[in-house]
Design an enzyme around this catalytic site. Structure first.
Site, PDB file in Angstrom:
ATOM      1  NE  ARG A 105      27.070  39.785  48.323  1.00 52.10           N
ATOM      2  CZ  ARG A 105      26.719  40.634  49.281  1.00 52.10           C
ATOM      3  NH1 ARG A 105      27.634  41.204  50.047  1.00 52.10           N
ATOM      4  NH2 ARG A 105      25.454  40.940  49.494  1.00 52.10           N
ATOM      5  CE  LYS A 162      46.431  32.023  33.884  1.00 52.44           C
ATOM      6  NZ  LYS A 162      46.055  33.227  34.501  1.00 52.44           N
TER       7      LYS A 162
HETATM    8  C1  PLP Z   1      50.681  36.558  36.652  1.00 50.50           C
HETATM    9  C2  PLP Z   1      49.203  36.648  36.450  1.00 50.50           C
HETATM   10  N1  PLP Z   1      48.442  37.254  37.387  1.00 50.50           N
HETATM   11  C3  PLP Z   1      47.114  37.368  37.258  1.00 50.50           C
HETATM   12  C4  PLP Z   1      46.452  36.873  36.150  1.00 50.50           C
HETATM   13  C5  PLP Z   1      44.967  37.050  36.026  1.00 50.50           C
HETATM   14  O1  PLP Z   1      44.310  35.881  36.395  1.00 50.50           O
HETATM   15  P1  PLP Z   1      42.855  35.468  35.859  1.00 50.50           P
HETATM   16  O2  PLP Z   1      42.960  35.263  34.382  1.00 50.50           O
HETATM   17  O3  PLP Z   1      42.577  34.232  36.657  1.00 50.50           O
HETATM   18  O4  PLP Z   1      41.933  36.580  36.188  1.00 50.50           O
HETATM   19  C6  PLP Z   1      47.191  36.224  35.161  1.00 50.50           C
HETATM   20  C7  PLP Z   1      46.509  35.689  33.971  1.00 50.50           C
HETATM   21  O5  PLP Z   1      47.121  35.283  33.013  1.00 50.50           O
HETATM   22  C8  PLP Z   1      48.597  36.110  35.316  1.00 50.50           C
HETATM   23  O6  PLP Z   1      49.366  35.504  34.393  1.00 50.50           O
END
Ligand code: PLP
Length: 383
Positions: free
Chosen positions: A48, A197
């Site tokens: 962790r 992403k």
């Molecule tokens: C701009 C943005 N920030 C944060 C997130 C959250 O990420 P996660 O789904 O990996 O928790 C997203 C998810 O779509 C996003 O589009």
């Protein structure tokens, strides 16, 4: 924008430390490490706190953003929440009106219960940020381009306001990735990504990262990471490292496709408006060109009133219709039912996140195939 070299991305993970000469970092599954002399503990003690695979990833992401410390979390929202946890009861954050729905929920439903206050403003005009500052304000949180309308916020203007009022600057850099936008060049303090992403890039890993530059801010994030424990596991850390190797080539190609698709869609019958920072008509086009080296691969659009969204989803063939973005495959999302479904309906309507509003993340397919598919689907979904 600071110097950025595609070669660095390929070799960022190994540096001088090749494990048995391996071409990629091993996945260390160990949860704990032998400590023959607990009074003089080794570098790795308990996973962790840190583990070699995650450690490599954290160094890579820090290098790519030009920061000093990187932190890998189990999701993008875990990364965002962990940053919010560095603040205390009574503190106030200014955030953008156009913002990922999960971040909106974190602030308005979760952290508000612990007394972290927030105000949402239209950041396309930096004057609105300054007006929202109170005696309790501690930070300005930015998303540019933002989710889902791709609104552009001027990073230099925000940094100047922050400096004047001694505020911490935080940016969710997910839509650009470090390949297109380097917020530390604009004196930002904390950079966050949903690494699910573009950093991962293959829609096969859920992860979040935070990068810091200042020693004290880095120590605060590190404390939360260990105390709260929403860390990224070794397998996902390795997948993310592998995804990052092709970041430059994916970003270049998908951005090229996105520009072609956005231009075509803005002239297509059945589509009312396209939101994409690569279109000269887009709000903040000039600002974005100044602070990023490309418009990225995400756009959104509104369908004409005579197009039935359900039929459109049924008719379209190439994109996957799903939550998320930034994959090698084109992803068509429905913000009102997906990324922004936790936002109250009146808030969504006020922002224009209607039933005819779609988000499109362009992957690596032939742009001409995507355009033809969308045009066919539009024809098939007229009321
Ligand atoms: C701009 C943005 N920030 C944060 C997130 C959250 O990420 P996660 O789904 O990996 O928790 C997203 C998810 O779509 C996003 O589009």
């Amino acid at each position: 924008m600071g110097k950025f070299n595609d070669t660095d991305i390929i070799h960022a993970d190994l540096g001088d430390e090749r494990f048995l000469g391996a071409s990629s970092v091993p996945i260390f599954h160990a949860s704990t490490y032998h400590q023959p002399n607990p009074s003089n503990p080794p570098s790795y003690r308990y996973s962790r706190t840190n583990s070699p695979t995650r450690d490599t990833l954290e160094k890579v992401i820090a290098k790519l953003e030009g920061g000093t410390r990187g932190f890998a979390f189990s999701s993008g929202v875990a990364a965002i929440a962990s940053v919010f946890m560095t603040f205390k009861h009574g503190d106030h954050i200014i955030a953008p009106d156009d913002i990922y729905g999960g971040t909106f929920s974190l602030l308005t439903e979760l952290f508000v219960r612990w007394g972290l206050k927030s105000t949402f403003v239209d950041m396309t005009n930096p004057a609105n940020i300054e007006k929202a500052i109170t005696k309790d304000t501690v930070a300005i949180y930015v998303e540019t381009p933002s989710n889902p309308f791709l609104c552009i916020t001027d990073l230099s203007a925000v940094a100047n306001i922050a400096k004047k009022h001694k505020l911490t600057t935080i940016i969710d850099n997910t839509f650009s990735s470090p390949y297109l936008q380097k917020p530390f060049d604009y004196d930002f303090d904390i950079v966050i990504h949903s690494a699910t992403k573009f950093l991962g890039g293959h829609s096969d890993v859920l992860a979040g990262v935070v990068v810091t530059r200042d020693k004290a801010i880095g120590a605060q994030v590190s404390n939360v990471q260990v105390a709260f424990g929403a860390v990224l596991d070794p397998n996902s850390s390795w997948l993310l490292l592998r995804g990052i190797k092709t970041l430059a080539v994916r970003m270049k190609q998908s951005q090229l496709g996105a520009q072609i698709v956005a231009e075509a869609l803005s002239k297509t019958q059945g589509i009312k408006k396209v939101y994409y920072p690569g279109l000269e008509s887009h709000q903040g086009y000039e600002v974005h060109r100044k602070q990023a080296r490309g418009a990225g691969a995400v756009m959104s659009f509104t369908l004409d009133d005579n197009i039935e969204p359900t039929k459109f989803f049924e008719a379209i063939k190439i994109p996957i219709i799903a939550v998320s973005l930034g994959g090698v495959e084109t992803i068509l999302s429905y913000p009102c039912k997906m990324s922004h479904n936790t936002m109250p309906a009146d808030e969504r309507e006020r922002r224009g996140i209607t039933e005819r509003f779609m988000r499109l993340s362009i992957g690596l397919e032939e742009p001409a195939d995507l355009i033809a598919d969308i045009k066919d689907a539009l024809k098939a979904s007229k009321n």
